[in-house]
Design a protein around this motif. Structure first.
Motif, mmCIF file in Angstrom:
data_model
loop_
_atom_site.group_PDB
_atom_site.id
_atom_site.type_symbol
_atom_site.label_atom_id
_atom_site.label_comp_id
_atom_site.label_asym_id
_atom_site.label_seq_id
_atom_site.Cartn_x
_atom_site.Cartn_y
_atom_site.Cartn_z
ATOM 1 N N PHE A 86 0.802 -1.219 0.000
ATOM 2 C CA PHE A 86 0.000 0.000 0.000
ATOM 3 C C PHE A 86 0.837 1.271 0.000
ATOM 4 O O PHE A 86 0.283 2.372 -0.074
ATOM 5 N N ALA A 87 2.163 1.168 0.085
ATOM 6 C CA ALA A 87 3.016 2.350 0.093
ATOM 7 C C ALA A 87 4.353 2.025 -0.547
ATOM 8 O O ALA A 87 4.765 0.855 -0.604
ATOM 9 N N TYR A 88 5.033 3.052 -1.026
ATOM 10 C CA TYR A 88 6.345 2.879 -1.646
ATOM 11 C C TYR A 88 7.227 4.068 -1.294
ATOM 12 O O TYR A 88 6.753 5.149 -0.937
ATOM 13 N N ASP A 89 8.536 3.854 -1.398
ATOM 14 C CA ASP A 89 9.503 4.899 -1.094
ATOM 15 C C ASP A 89 10.808 4.576 -1.808
ATOM 16 O O ASP A 89 10.990 3.469 -2.343
ATOM 17 N N ILE A 90 11.719 5.534 -1.813
ATOM 18 C CA ILE A 90 13.027 5.385 -2.448
ATOM 19 C C ILE A 90 14.097 5.342 -1.366
ATOM 20 O O ILE A 90 14.047 6.079 -0.383
ATOM 21 N N GLY A 91 15.070 4.467 -1.529
ATOM 22 C CA GLY A 91 16.203 4.399 -0.615
ATOM 23 C C GLY A 91 17.339 3.650 -1.269
ATOM 24 O O GLY A 91 17.264 3.255 -2.444
ATOM 25 N N ASN A 92 18.414 3.423 -0.521
ATOM 26 C CA ASN A 92 19.561 2.688 -1.041
ATOM 27 C C ASN A 92 19.418 1.200 -0.752
ATOM 28 O O ASN A 92 18.855 0.795 0.266
ATOM 29 N N ASP A 93 19.961 0.390 -1.647
ATOM 30 C CA ASP A 93 20.004 -1.050 -1.409
ATOM 31 C C ASP A 93 21.271 -1.378 -0.604
ATOM 32 O O ASP A 93 22.071 -0.482 -0.282
ATOM 33 N N PRO A 94 21.492 -2.649 -0.236
ATOM 34 C CA PRO A 94 22.691 -2.982 0.567
ATOM 35 C C PRO A 94 24.010 -2.622 -0.094
ATOM 36 O O PRO A 94 25.034 -2.524 0.579
ATOM 37 N N GLN A 95 24.022 -2.403 -1.417
ATOM 38 C CA GLN A 95 25.247 -1.996 -2.109
ATOM 39 C C GLN A 95 25.362 -0.471 -2.236
ATOM 40 O O GLN A 95 26.277 0.040 -2.882
ATOM 41 N N GLY A 96 24.434 0.264 -1.614
ATOM 42 C CA GLY A 96 24.488 1.715 -1.637
ATOM 43 C C GLY A 96 23.910 2.351 -2.884
ATOM 44 O O GLY A 96 24.091 3.548 -3.108
ATOM 45 N N LYS A 97 23.180 1.585 -3.717
ATOM 46 C CA LYS A 97 22.567 2.122 -4.925
ATOM 47 C C LYS A 97 21.081 2.351 -4.690
ATOM 48 O O LYS A 97 20.444 1.644 -3.923
ATOM 49 N N GLN A 98 20.525 3.345 -5.380
ATOM 50 C CA GLN A 98 19.115 3.658 -5.191
ATOM 51 C C GLN A 98 18.218 2.537 -5.690
ATOM 52 O O GLN A 98 18.528 1.869 -6.681
ATOM 53 N N THR A 99 17.095 2.347 -4.985
ATOM 54 C CA THR A 99 16.109 1.373 -5.428
ATOM 55 C C THR A 99 14.762 1.703 -4.806
ATOM 56 O O THR A 99 14.630 2.638 -4.014
ATOM 57 N N LEU A 100 13.740 0.941 -5.176
ATOM 58 C CA LEU A 100 12.378 1.106 -4.675
ATOM 59 C C LEU A 100 12.132 0.159 -3.513
ATOM 60 O O LEU A 100 12.600 -0.989 -3.518
ATOM 61 N N TYR A 101 11.360 0.643 -2.539
ATOM 62 C CA TYR A 101 10.901 -0.202 -1.440
ATOM 63 C C TYR A 101 9.378 -0.132 -1.378
ATOM 64 O O TYR A 101 8.776 0.929 -1.607
ATOM 65 N N PHE A 102 8.766 -1.283 -1.071
ATOM 66 C CA PHE A 102 7.311 -1.375 -0.991
ATOM 67 C C PHE A 102 6.923 -1.889 0.391
ATOM 68 O O PHE A 102 7.556 -2.806 0.930
ATOM 69 N N LEU A 103 5.858 -1.299 0.954
ATOM 70 C CA LEU A 103 5.439 -1.606 2.313
ATOM 71 C C LEU A 103 4.140 -2.390 2.323
ATOM 72 O O LEU A 103 3.159 -2.001 1.684
ATOM 73 N N ALA A 104 4.143 -3.518 3.046
ATOM 74 C CA ALA A 104 2.946 -4.305 3.316
ATOM 75 C C ALA A 104 2.713 -4.318 4.823
ATOM 76 O O ALA A 104 3.478 -3.735 5.601
ATOM 77 N N LYS A 105 1.645 -4.974 5.248
ATOM 78 C CA LYS A 105 1.288 -5.003 6.667
ATOM 79 C C LYS A 105 2.414 -5.547 7.531
ATOM 80 O O LYS A 105 2.699 -5.019 8.618
ATOM 81 N N ASP A 106 3.096 -6.603 7.052
ATOM 82 C CA ASP A 106 4.052 -7.305 7.912
ATOM 83 C C ASP A 106 5.468 -7.351 7.371
ATOM 84 O O ASP A 106 6.332 -7.975 7.970
ATOM 85 N N MET A 140 -1.670 2.365 -4.125
ATOM 86 C CA MET A 140 -0.472 2.631 -3.329
ATOM 87 C C MET A 140 -0.213 4.128 -3.336
ATOM 88 O O MET A 140 -0.565 4.827 -4.277
ATOM 89 N N ARG A 141 0.441 4.607 -2.286
ATOM 90 C CA ARG A 141 0.829 6.008 -2.260
ATOM 91 C C ARG A 141 2.261 6.142 -1.768
ATOM 92 O O ARG A 141 2.775 5.272 -1.059
ATOM 93 N N ARG A 142 2.890 7.240 -2.164
ATOM 94 C CA ARG A 142 4.246 7.543 -1.689
ATOM 95 C C ARG A 142 4.166 7.901 -0.214
ATOM 96 O O ARG A 142 3.371 8.750 0.198
ATOM 97 N N MET A 143 4.965 7.244 0.592
ATOM 98 C CA MET A 143 4.963 7.488 2.025
ATOM 99 C C MET A 143 6.386 7.371 2.529
ATOM 100 O O MET A 143 7.072 6.396 2.206
ATOM 101 N N PRO A 144 6.885 8.345 3.288
ATOM 102 C CA PRO A 144 8.271 8.248 3.769
ATOM 103 C C PRO A 144 8.414 7.216 4.883
ATOM 104 O O PRO A 144 7.946 7.426 5.999
ATOM 105 N N PHE A 145 9.039 6.084 4.586
ATOM 106 C CA PHE A 145 9.346 5.094 5.616
ATOM 107 C C PHE A 145 10.775 4.579 5.492
ATOM 108 O O PHE A 145 11.247 3.825 6.335
#
Length: 492
Positions: A86-106, A140-145
């Motif tokens: 239901f939500a998505y955000d941008i951050g770095n992956d374990p190698q320090g490169k940008q990627t997408l993250y998606f949030l679910a209940k658990d 889904m909406r953009r949400m800072p997490f």
């Protein structure tokens, strides 16, 4: 040829011919784009990618990754994603490169750009629990997490729970460490049930140590949590007690109803950032005064932060400077236009009296002024704006929606000075280039089919030339045939 006609022809020929500031690129995906596209460098292609999110005709959630490939806007990846996200955000992956993250209940899922057609797009990143007990969502909406609190260039996760704020610290080659902060959300008993709203927090580097910190406001106190390697240190700073963390329309009176607008005086902490360029964070407070629904005004009060001799943060009981104008102010922007370290204020102002309401009903529009205020050497904003431009806010009575004119500051020339972008109806883009003295050049324009609502226009440097490019998608005020279209305007 008559003399008047000859003179008119000469004047027309003598007018300068302006080259278009943007090259247009369009791409229609195979689903309706329903969320504001975001940009990030998430693939091997040069420059940044544009991520478009929406729903297909089968009502499945879709994600498309678009890139400029050899000068052409191209879809380089697309995948469906389950309704548990239901939500998505941008951050770095374990190698320090940008990627997408998606949030679910658990859990949190991490996007992986595929090397081949059969590779999975989502990898499990972290198991979580939070106040968001959402089983399925039709959007889904953009949400800072996703944040990087400890400066290790790896994704930390922040989510509110019912009784605390949770931060999962990431560290290379180690398991996440959960830290719980005593920041509770707003649990309000309403006349119809219970309302649960996560606490408003501000995330910024408050002590200039290249780590993200967390600030939370309670009655009369700012709680500042400064990030260490895998934990936070806490301090409290006293402020005046009538500054609130929530908007006045979310505040309930003693009878469980909204506040009385016939006699309203209300202060809301709007921004928490350095405004006067002294490397100390300041408070920007929206002060609303109302004597009725059609008689309301907003001022923006700025409380400058100061350090005591002991290094303690301090705010005065009275604002150090105030931005005010006739009418209702909205669309606050704080930007350092001319690069002097001090931020200019840009706001939009409109009148909301009976005559304006009648005009809006008859003409489906209302006049809106764009006001620009500059700090003087003492950090004060003047009573009168330095510049004033006029735009129009449109209304669709049948759809019950308002269109927003484009009012944006962005560097489209690549000279390090911000330029002013305005819209003229929905088919003309006005731009005024910024000058080193803080002013703007005379207006130029380009005919472009813009969305009716400027909230659907964002900017980012897509091709890495240090110029701001514009990204647009189209919504319910626009023609249905445009709902699948993404438009990229690349600054020349």
């Amino acid at each position: 040829m008559p003399i008047k006609s000859a003179i008119a022809a000469l004047l027309l020929l003598s007018k300068p011919v302006w080259a278009d500031a943007f090259s247009e690129h369009h791409l229609d995906v195979d689903f309706n784009i329903t969320q504001a596209p975001i940009s990030a460098d998430i693939s091997p292609h040069p420059g940044k990618e544009i991520i478009a999110i929406g729903r297909s005709s089968a009502k499945a959630q879709q994600v498309a990754v678009l890139a400029l490939v050899d000068g052409t806007l191209t879809q380089v990846d697309r995948f469906a994603i389950g309704e548990q996200y239901f939500a998505y955000d941008i951050g770095n992956d374990p190698q320090g490169k940008q990627t997408l993250y998606f949030l679910a209940k658990d859990h949190v899922g991490r996007y992986q750009y595929p090397q081949g057609p059969s590779e999975p797009r989502l990898l499990s990143y972290l198991e979580v629990s939070s106040v968001f007990q959402i089983q399925r969502s039709n959007f889904m909406r953009r949400m800072p997490f996703i944040f990087d609190f400890n400066g290790d260039e790896s994704a930390d996760v922040m989510l509110p729970n019912f009784n605390e704020l949770q931060v999962w610290f990431s560290q290379q080659d180690k398991a996440h460490k959960l830290s719980k902060l005593a920041i509770t959300g707003q649990n309000v008993l309403t006349r119809d049930g219970l309302s649960v709203t996560p606490a408003q927090t501000f995330t910024l580097d408050i002590n200039n140590d290249e780590r993200m910190d967390i600030v939370h406001l309670t009655s009369g106190q700012l709680h500042i949590y400064t990030a260490a390697k895998r934990h936070f240190d806490h301090q409290a700073v006293a402020i005046r007690e009538d500054i609130h963390a929530i908007d006045w329309w979310d505040q309930l009176d003693d009878d469980g109803r909204s506040l009385d607008q016939s006699d309203l005086n209300y202060r809301k902490l709007e921004r928490f950032e350095d405004v006067n360029g002294d490397a100390i964070v300041d408070m920007v407070v929206r002060y609303t005064q109302s004597s009725g629904v059609l008689d309301r005004k907003n001022d923006y009060e700025i409380f400058y932060g100061k350090n005591t001799a002991d290094g303690e943060l301090l705010y005065g009981a009275q604002a150090d400077t105030t931005v005010r104008a006739e009418g209702t102010l909205t669309g606050l922007e704080l930007q350092d236009i001319d690069g002097d370290g001090r931020k200019e204020v840009m706001v939009s102002s409109f009148e909301l009296g009976v005559s304006q309401v009648v005009s809006a009903l008859l003409a489906s529009s209302i006049d809106q002024d764009v006001l620009l205020y500059r700090q003087n050497a003492q950090g004060h904003y003047p009573e009168q704006p330095s510049m004033d431009y006029e735009t129009e806010m449109g209304f669709s009575i049948s759809k019950g929606r308002a269109s927003e004119p484009l009012v944006k500051l962005a560097d489209i020339s690549g000279d390090g000075i911000l330029d002013l972008l305005l819209s003229e109806d929905s088919d003309e883009l006005i731009y005024r280039l910024g000058n080193k003295d803080g002013g703007f050049s005379r207006k130029s324009s380009q005919d472009i089919a813009l969305p009716q609502s400027a909230a659907q226009i964002s900017h980012a440097d897509i091709n890495g030339d240090n110029k701001a490019d514009l990204i647009a998608y189209y919504g319910k005020l626009d023609s249905a045939k445009l709902h699948k279209r993404l438009t990229l305007l690349v600054a020349k």
